[in-house]
Design an enzyme around this catalytic site. Structure first.
Site, short mmCIF file in Angstrom:
data_model
loop_
_atom_site.label_atom_id
_atom_site.label_comp_id
_atom_site.label_asym_id
_atom_site.label_seq_id
_atom_site.Cartn_x
_atom_site.Cartn_y
_atom_site.Cartn_z
N TYR A 24 0.03 5.61 8.39
CA TYR A 24 0.62 4.26 8.32
C TYR A 24 0.74 3.77 6.88
O TYR A 24 1.25 2.68 6.65
CB TYR A 24 -0.26 3.27 9.12
CG TYR A 24 -1.70 3.27 8.66
CD1 TYR A 24 -2.09 2.53 7.55
CD2 TYR A 24 -2.65 4.06 9.30
CE1 TYR A 24 -3.40 2.56 7.09
CE2 TYR A 24 -3.96 4.09 8.86
CZ TYR A 24 -4.33 3.35 7.75
OH TYR A 24 -5.62 3.39 7.29
N GLY A 25 0.26 4.55 5.90
CA GLY A 25 0.21 4.05 4.52
C GLY A 25 0.79 4.99 3.49
O GLY A 25 1.92 5.42 3.60
N THR A 26 -0.05 5.35 2.51
CA THR A 26 0.44 6.09 1.33
C THR A 26 0.80 7.54 1.62
O THR A 26 1.39 8.20 0.77
CB THR A 26 -0.59 6.04 0.19
OG1 THR A 26 -1.79 6.67 0.64
CG2 THR A 26 -0.88 4.60 -0.24
N LEU A 27 0.47 8.07 2.81
CA LEU A 27 0.85 9.44 3.15
C LEU A 27 2.28 9.51 3.71
O LEU A 27 2.83 10.59 3.88
CB LEU A 27 -0.12 10.03 4.18
CG LEU A 27 -1.47 10.49 3.64
CD1 LEU A 27 -2.44 10.72 4.79
CD2 LEU A 27 -1.33 11.75 2.80
N GLU A 99 -9.08 10.98 2.48
CA GLU A 99 -9.44 9.70 3.08
C GLU A 99 -10.94 9.39 2.96
O GLU A 99 -11.40 8.35 3.42
CB GLU A 99 -9.01 9.65 4.56
CG GLU A 99 -7.52 9.92 4.79
CD GLU A 99 -6.60 8.83 4.24
OE1 GLU A 99 -7.09 7.85 3.65
OE2 GLU A 99 -5.38 8.97 4.40
#
Length: 190
Positions: A24-27, A99
């Site tokens: 849901y983010g920086t990946l 993570e």
């Protein structure tokens, strides 16, 4: 003959051990940590499965340095949109490392998703829902992060939310990730 069945077993095992991971983010594509996902895709350790949305509402907030966090508080926040990847065990251990799952940064736990194009028809939606893994903010700071964000969240980590994101190597190195979070949650809101 024995050689052929062995190859089949390997394929079966590889399929079984693939973990579906919700990013849901920086990946996600177009964000700073997607280079890791691209490496995993190139090495055959990950494949893109599509754009999905959480079945339930969850708070998606930013912490220090505009780092995104999903809070494991189903029913609060909004339905979150992200990308789904099938990841090999080797790929999963690289994601866990990024993570910080062994260091109390994020925890990997199940989440229910719906395929983005799931229409209003509940039958169709139900058929397209699946349970996958997601990286949530660690319990040790989750509640404080929610309060610090004034219990406001967004439905997707977009360029707007990512504006001001600071890459790991560009952050003060004498502080740990958890130090950064502690400072953030104890500082006044903007």
């Amino acid at each position: 003959m024995g050689h052929e069945s062995n190859a089949t077993e390997t394929i079966t095992t590889a399929t079984k051990t693939t973990t579906l991971v919700f990013s849901y983010g920086t990946l996600k594509r177009g964000f700073s940590n997607h280079v890791l996902m691209q490496d995993l895709i190139r090495s055959g350790d990950a494949s893109f499965k599509g754009v999905y949305q959480t079945l339930d509402k969850y708070p998606l907030v930013c912490g220090p340095y505009r780092v995104p966090f999903l809070l494991n508080k189903p029913g609060s926040g909004q339905r979150v949109t992200g990308e789904l990847y099938a990841v090999s065990p080797r790929g999963l251990s690289r994601l866990d490392e990024l993570e910080g799952t062994s260091r109390g940064h994020y925890v990997r736990q199940p989440i229910r998703l719906l395929k983005e194009e799931g229409g209003d028809d509940l039958e169709t939606e139900h058929a397209l829902s699946c349970v996958v893994e997601a990286y949530y903010a660690h319990k040790s700071y989750e509640e404080e992060l929610w309060e610090r964000n004034r219990r406001r969240s967004f439905g997707a980590y977009t360029e707007k939310e990512a504006r001001g994101y600071v890459k790991r190597n560009d952050r003060p190195q004498h502080l740990s990730f958890l130090d950064h979070i502690r400072i953030f949650v104890s500082s006044p809101c903007d």
